[in-house]
Design an enzyme around this catalytic site. Sequence first.
Site, PDB file in Angstrom:
ATOM      1  N   TYR A 136     -14.911 -46.570  64.869  1.00  9.09           N
ATOM      2  CA  TYR A 136     -16.147 -46.766  64.094  1.00  9.09           C
ATOM      3  C   TYR A 136     -17.166 -47.479  64.967  1.00  9.09           C
ATOM      4  CZ  TYR A 136     -19.081 -46.688  60.073  1.00  9.09           C
ATOM      5  OH  TYR A 136     -20.131 -46.422  59.245  1.00  9.09           O
ATOM      6  N   LYS A 207     -15.678 -43.333  58.295  1.00  8.75           N
ATOM      7  CA  LYS A 207     -15.574 -44.162  57.090  1.00  8.75           C
ATOM      8  C   LYS A 207     -14.283 -43.878  56.339  1.00  8.75           C
ATOM      9  CE  LYS A 207     -19.593 -46.455  56.720  1.00  8.75           C
ATOM     10  NZ  LYS A 207     -19.813 -47.857  56.372  1.00  8.75           N
ATOM     11  N   ASP A 280     -25.876 -43.272  55.212  1.00 12.54           N
ATOM     12  CA  ASP A 280     -26.897 -43.008  56.237  1.00 12.54           C
ATOM     13  C   ASP A 280     -27.949 -41.986  55.805  1.00 12.54           C
ATOM     14  OD1 ASP A 280     -25.793 -44.910  57.802  1.00 12.54           O
ATOM     15  OD2 ASP A 280     -24.836 -43.573  59.206  1.00 12.54           O
ATOM     16  N   ASP A 302     -23.193 -47.445  50.749  1.00  9.21           N
ATOM     17  CA  ASP A 302     -22.666 -48.510  51.598  1.00  9.21           C
ATOM     18  C   ASP A 302     -23.767 -49.226  52.363  1.00  9.21           C
ATOM     19  OD1 ASP A 302     -20.452 -49.994  52.554  1.00  9.21           O
ATOM     20  OD2 ASP A 302     -20.535 -48.899  54.440  1.00  9.21           O
ATOM     21  N   ASP A 303     -24.820 -48.495  52.738  1.00 10.62           N
ATOM     22  CA  ASP A 303     -25.916 -49.119  53.490  1.00 10.62           C
ATOM     23  C   ASP A 303     -26.675 -50.124  52.630  1.00 10.62           C
ATOM     24  OD1 ASP A 303     -25.561 -47.395  55.861  1.00 10.62           O
ATOM     25  OD2 ASP A 303     -26.172 -45.816  54.487  1.00 10.62           O
ATOM     26  N   ASN A 444     -26.913 -51.985  63.940  1.00  3.75           N
ATOM     27  CA  ASN A 444     -25.944 -51.239  64.747  1.00  3.75           C
ATOM     28  C   ASN A 444     -26.618 -50.042  65.412  1.00  3.75           C
ATOM     29  OD1 ASN A 444     -23.492 -52.686  64.152  1.00  3.75           O
ATOM     30  ND2 ASN A 444     -23.548 -51.819  62.104  1.00  3.75           N
ATOM     31  N   ASN A 488     -19.103 -56.748  59.213  1.00  2.50           N
ATOM     32  CA  ASN A 488     -18.775 -55.317  59.229  1.00  2.50           C
ATOM     33  C   ASN A 488     -18.503 -54.836  57.805  1.00  2.50           C
ATOM     34  OD1 ASN A 488     -17.481 -52.768  59.610  1.00  2.50           O
ATOM     35  ND2 ASN A 488     -16.892 -53.399  61.671  1.00  2.50           N
TER      36      ASN A 488
END
Length: 588
Positions: A136, A207, A280, A302-303, A444, A488
């Site tokens: 990842y 993921k 994303d 998740d973002d 990131n 993370n």
Amino acid sequence: MATMILKENFHCNVNKYKHDGGGVHDVYGEDRATEDQFVTPWTVTVASGCNLLRDPHHNKGLAFTEKERDAHYLRGLLPPSVISQNLQVKKMLNNIRQYQVPLQRYMAMMDLQERNEKLFYKLLIEHVEELLPVVYTPTVGEACQKYGSIFRRPQGLYISLKEKGKILEVLRNWPEMGIQVIVVTDGERILGLGDLGCQGMGIPVGKLSLYSALGGVRPSACLPVTIDVGTNNEKLLDSEFYIGLRQKRATGQEYADLVHEFMTAVKQNYGEKILVQFEDFANHNAFDLLEKYGKTHLVFNDDIQGTASVVLAGLVAALKFVGGTLADHKFLFLGAGEAGTGIAELIALEMSKKTNTPLEDARKRIWLVDSKGLIVSSRKESLQQFKKPWAHEHEPIKDLVDAVKNIKPTVLIGTSGVGRTFTKDVVEAMAAINKKPIILALSNPTSQSECTAEEAYQWTEGRAIFASGSPFDPVEYNGNVFIPGQANNAYIFPGFGLGLIVSGTIRVQDEMLLAASEALAAQVTQENYEKGLIYPPFTNIRKISAHIAAKVAAKSYELGLATRLPQPKDLVKHAESCMYSPSYRCYR
């Protein structure tokens, strides 16, 4: 060629299963651990001979015993040596360490996953701190950039504009029916790398490997999906190796119709409890999709939400160093996209909950800086909808260093996606205001981090409480060794997803994210604090995920959103009992 029966035959293994009121659970962590177990575990058959060796779900390589080699027509197809899975792990780790280039390590791990699934997960689980950056962030970013060149075998479903009107049919092409979690991207905003189109598939694949390794969701229940509507990346469109649609991105109604058909088909094919994790998507779509489908589907971004939950956990833990409550602190963000505003909102929710004050009052302790400067009320008319709650009364400020000097934050958080924006002036300004400045450089991959760990410690004379999105090595300064934390998302989303699955939750609520944050913060031990850490080490991640899953499930039951009844008495043990195990099974 003949087929042989695995040792999962129910009549031969009736003692392997136990009943606990939550269904039947396999005490060995079998492949169906996280699905409903109110039905008899049926006999499973697998092909023998070469077909068995080419089946990544059941292949054991040289670990097949003499008896198994006879029973499954493997004689002569393998060298005579028989070795254990533990020795295989040692051998693979040694092989991977030979590669000096991170992308080569990534490719070696992907090859292993395609060859021997259980060995891949056992290796990843037992050496998670070393291999997480390989499978990842940060390596997955480079893998996505070069995905067309390194593409070997499809690992998920590609749903493009060509499949419009046929998405349900496409979903049924996937060989597994018992899907419990889908991670989907449209590739428009991959990490801090921008529009990578169809090549964003590396993110859902990565993921979901973490869902299984860290959260214990069985691999066969996971489905990576890329929705390909084109790309605006000219470099990719001009590349002969690009694997996606060669057209500019579809937008507006055409885009919305394709996504809606996908979401409708997913629910029709897999039911109400299927978890869809958005990954994303660009800001202008991410918020709209979460808002639209959050009311009708089990969805999670998740973002926006995962990042918020893991950062909130780090801030709660950091209070041990700086004292006070969240409401005693002031927060300044560089970056007002989905990550920044998502974190800000969850912090405000937690402050509001703890102090029993209106959410609007809590928001006033949080300030955001975007590409045009400090977000203030005089800019409100021109702001995107998701930025408007953060437009407070203040004179306009363009530069970050001036915002630090005027706002005087105790916490500086970077979600800009732009590297080296926490300059020496900015960090020194934070150090001048605070005895122990909290600095979180979250963008990131590593190249996009707002500052390095070394810069944060040096420019604050070793006083910073620092965490980043990508991993940094320990830093020595003035004879002291500082271990930077890593905020993370892998701390949160695997356990969060597991909690939703084992409870049969049908909708995600913000209270579940707060519960996940509190559970993660509670896992930071005194020993961790003594090392300056605000996150626990990843070596304990399966245990951490079980505790997060239990808290999330408990909140779901409390809110009346859980469907797997009755509620188990011990949710931590229940979550652990549902976790996938990559240990080999005996065939006969």
